[in-house]
Structures are given as structure tokens and as C-alpha cells.
Design a protein around this motif. Sequence first.
Motif, PDB file in Angstrom:
ATOM      1  N   GLY A 271       0.915  -1.149   0.097  1.00 41.32           N
ATOM      2  CA  GLY A 271       0.013  -0.106   0.098  1.00 41.32           C
ATOM      3  C   GLY A 271       0.574   1.427  -0.068  1.00 41.32           C
ATOM      4  O   GLY A 271       0.394   2.326   0.276  1.00 41.32           O
TER       5      GLY A 271
ATOM      6  N   TYR B 257       2.258  -4.198   5.738  1.00 33.76           N
ATOM      7  CA  TYR B 257       1.592  -4.607   4.370  1.00 33.76           C
ATOM      8  C   TYR B 257       0.127  -4.542   4.780  1.00 33.76           C
ATOM      9  O   TYR B 257      -0.442  -4.964   5.686  1.00 33.76           O
ATOM     10  N   LYS B 258      -0.469  -4.006   3.631  1.00 32.60           N
ATOM     11  CA  LYS B 258      -2.008  -3.742   3.945  1.00 32.60           C
ATOM     12  C   LYS B 258      -3.026  -4.863   3.456  1.00 32.60           C
ATOM     13  O   LYS B 258      -3.904  -5.207   4.013  1.00 32.60           O
TER      14      LYS B 258
END
Length: 123
Positions: free
Chosen positions: A100, A110-111
Motif C-alpha cells: 500500500g 503490508y495492507k
Amino acid sequence: QVQLVESGGGSVQAGGSLRLSCAASGYSFSNDCMGWFRQAPGKGREGVARIWPGGGDTGYADSVKGRFTISQDKDKNMVYLQMNALKPEDTAMYYCAARGGYCSTVAAAYKFWGQGTQVTVSS
């Protein structure tokens, strides 16, 4: 509605190869960092490889340098992990993730995450 789906895992003998694929939908990573992580039972989630937008810049964990190669096809929203010279210690659940934003080695940054694909390497 963002989805990441991994495929290509399986069981191989030491020294063998596997190619993991990650298909993204509802998302474009043309200006994002994509990463591969792995997690073995009783261990934390380890960053294996990451790739910057454009595909020209990559980063790898020391444990896989020279053996694994990350690549992507931005037009198809696909990211790959070619794994060669596999070792029993590579056995883990492998996850595709989208940062992201700019790249990070930390899983928590991390999305978006896939469900994972199992890689088992026997001796």
C-alpha cells in the motif's frame, strides 16, 4: 474488495524448484510494493522478497538470495516468486502481500494479504 490469491505451492524434494503466483483483483500495484512472506509453524512471518513499482528494484532475505527471484506483470496484476535450489528449511506457508505504498521488510506494514500457499521441501 481487494483480493490476493496465491497458487503454485506443493511438495518437492530438496534441490527442486517451484514457481509461486499471486493474482490480484480489485487492486492495481502499478505504484505499490509487492512482497512475499513465509511462516513456518512456531515462527514469525518472515519477509522473503519484495519488488518496487516498475519491477527494476528488488530485495531479498539473506536466506534466499541467489535462489529466489521475484517478478511481476503489472498489466495482468500478477506477481511471481521463482524458487530454485529449495531446502527443507524453506518449508512454510507462503503469502503474497501488498504494502500500500513504499517497500518494507516488516509484515505488519503490508495492507493486503492472500490466504497463503503451502510449500513443503523434503530431504
